[in-house]
Design a protein around this motif. Structure first.
Motif, PDB file in Angstrom:
ATOM      1  N   TYR A   3       0.824  -1.207   0.000  1.00 43.86           N
ATOM      2  CA  TYR A   3       0.000   0.000   0.000  1.00 43.86           C
ATOM      3  C   TYR A   3       0.861   1.261   0.000  1.00 43.86           C
ATOM      4  O   TYR A   3       1.892   1.307   0.669  1.00 43.86           O
ATOM      5  N   ASP A   4       0.415   2.272  -0.726  1.00 43.54           N
ATOM      6  CA  ASP A   4       1.007   3.602  -0.674  1.00 43.54           C
ATOM      7  C   ASP A   4       0.170   4.458   0.263  1.00 43.54           C
ATOM      8  O   ASP A   4      -1.017   4.182   0.470  1.00 43.54           O
ATOM      9  N   GLY A   5       0.763   5.496   0.793  1.00 38.43           N
ATOM     10  CA  GLY A   5       0.034   6.430   1.645  1.00 38.43           C
ATOM     11  C   GLY A   5       0.977   7.147   2.582  1.00 38.43           C
ATOM     12  O   GLY A   5       2.199   7.027   2.488  1.00 38.43           O
ATOM     13  N   LYS A   6       0.380   7.907   3.488  1.00 42.68           N
ATOM     14  CA  LYS A   6       1.129   8.615   4.520  1.00 42.68           C
ATOM     15  C   LYS A   6       0.712   8.016   5.860  1.00 42.68           C
ATOM     16  O   LYS A   6      -0.472   7.948   6.170  1.00 42.68           O
ATOM     17  N   PHE A   7       1.694   7.593   6.635  1.00 42.51           N
ATOM     18  CA  PHE A   7       1.462   6.916   7.898  1.00 42.51           C
ATOM     19  C   PHE A   7       2.111   7.733   9.008  1.00 42.51           C
ATOM     20  O   PHE A   7       3.308   8.031   8.948  1.00 42.51           O
ATOM     21  N   VAL A   8       1.327   8.111  10.010  1.00 42.17           N
ATOM     22  CA  VAL A   8       1.834   8.910  11.127  1.00 42.17           C
ATOM     23  C   VAL A   8       2.020   7.971  12.318  1.00 42.17           C
ATOM     24  O   VAL A   8       1.090   7.266  12.721  1.00 42.17           O
TER      25      VAL A   8
ATOM     26  N   ASP B 198       8.205  10.920  16.891  1.00 43.27           N
ATOM     27  CA  ASP B 198       6.997  11.167  16.110  1.00 43.27           C
ATOM     28  C   ASP B 198       7.318  11.271  14.614  1.00 43.27           C
ATOM     29  O   ASP B 198       7.919  12.240  14.172  1.00 43.27           O
ATOM     30  N   PHE B 199       6.893  10.271  13.885  1.00 39.67           N
ATOM     31  CA  PHE B 199       7.342  10.078  12.513  1.00 39.67           C
ATOM     32  C   PHE B 199       6.212  10.186  11.497  1.00 39.67           C
ATOM     33  O   PHE B 199       5.068   9.857  11.794  1.00 39.67           O
ATOM     34  N   VAL B 200       6.595  10.577  10.294  1.00 41.82           N
ATOM     35  CA  VAL B 200       5.729  10.479   9.125  1.00 41.82           C
ATOM     36  C   VAL B 200       6.449   9.565   8.154  1.00 41.82           C
ATOM     37  O   VAL B 200       7.630   9.774   7.830  1.00 41.82           O
ATOM     38  N   VAL B 201       5.747   8.524   7.697  1.00 41.44           N
ATOM     39  CA  VAL B 201       6.290   7.612   6.696  1.00 41.44           C
ATOM     40  C   VAL B 201       5.480   7.820   5.423  1.00 41.44           C
ATOM     41  O   VAL B 201       4.277   7.557   5.409  1.00 41.44           O
TER      42      VAL B 201
ATOM     43  N   ILE C   2      10.901   7.788   5.635  1.00 42.56           N
ATOM     44  CA  ILE C   2      10.504   8.089   7.012  1.00 42.56           C
ATOM     45  C   ILE C   2      11.239   9.333   7.503  1.00 42.56           C
ATOM     46  O   ILE C   2      12.433   9.492   7.255  1.00 42.56           O
ATOM     47  N   SER C   3      10.499  10.198   8.178  1.00 38.88           N
ATOM     48  CA  SER C   3      11.064  11.430   8.730  1.00 38.88           C
ATOM     49  C   SER C   3      10.541  11.633  10.144  1.00 38.88           C
ATOM     50  O   SER C   3       9.334  11.613  10.356  1.00 38.88           O
TER      51      SER C   3
END
Length: 175
Positions: free
Chosen positions: A63-68, A145-148, A158-159
Motif C-alpha cells: 500500500y502507498d500512503g502517509k502513515f503517522v 513522532d514520525f511520518v512515513v 521516514i522522517s
C-alpha cells in the motif's frame, strides 16, 4: 508535536486503525493513515476492510500512503549530509530498527532529517556544508513522532518530527 493528526480529508485514525496489520518497534504506535491506496489505485475503506502493511501482494506490491507514527526511538548510527532531491540530512541506524521480512521494514533503514532545526541541533553550519557535498558523523539520537510517506515521490521515506542529540562526533568527509 505531531504533524496534523486527527480527522482530515482522506485520513483514518482511531478505531479504523484496528483494521490495519502493521509490525512496528514496541516504542511506536500508528495513529493516522492518509491517502491510502493499493497498487491499482483503489482506496480501501478502513472502517470495513482489513489490510496488511506487513505483507506484499501477489505481484510484490504494498500500500502507498502517509502513515503517522507516535513515539520515540533511541538509536546510534551515522548522520550524513548528502544533498539530493529527497533531502540533505540522513540518519542510518547502526543496527536494524525492525525485524526483516515485512513490507514496512525497509522504511526504517534510513531516516530523512527534514525538521528546520536539524542543522543547528547537529552542529553542522552552512559554511561547512558549502565546502563539501558529503559529510558524516557518528551520532546517538532520540528521534520522535514520525511520518512515513510510501509512494514513488522524491519525498518518500521516514522522517521524524523532532530529534534530540545525545552525542555527535565531528563531521568528516565521507569515505
Amino acid at each position: 508535536m505531531l504533524a496534523q493528526y486527527g480527522p482530515a480529508t482522506g485520513c483514518s485514525c482511531g478505531s479504523d486503525l484496528l483494521h490495519v496489520e502493521i509490525s512496528l518497534p514496541k516504542e511506536l504506535k500508528l495513529v493516522q493513515v492518509c491517502e491510502l491506496r493499493d497498487s491499482k489505485g483503489q482506496k480501501p475503506d478502513l472502517s470495513r476492510e482489513r489490510i496488511s502493511l506487513d505483507r506484499y501482494d501477489a505481484n510484490g506490491n504494498t500500500y502507498d500512503g502517509k502513515f503517522v507514527l507516535q513515539g520515540s526511538l533511541h538509536l546510534q548510527g551515522i548522520v550524513s549530509y548528502e544533498p539530493s532531491d529527497g533531502g540533505d540530512l540522513w540518519f542510518m541506524p547502526r543496527r536494524p530498527v525492525m525485524q526483516k521480512n515485512t513490507a514496512f521494514e525497509p522504511h526504517f533503514r534510513q531516516f530523512a532529517l527534514r525538521m528546520q532545526d536539524a542543522y543547528v541541533k547537529l552542529k553542522l553550519g552552512k559554511a561547512r556544508r558549502v565546502k563539501s557535498s558529503c559529510l558524516q558523523a557518528k551520532a546517538d539520537l532520540i528521534l520522535r513522532d514520525f511520518v512515513v510517506l510510501v509512494d514513488e515521490s522524491e519525498g518518500a521515506g521516514i522522517s521524524p518530527n523532532a530529534i534530540e542529540v545525545k552525542s555527535i562526533s565531528s563531521f568528516e568527509q565521507c569515505k
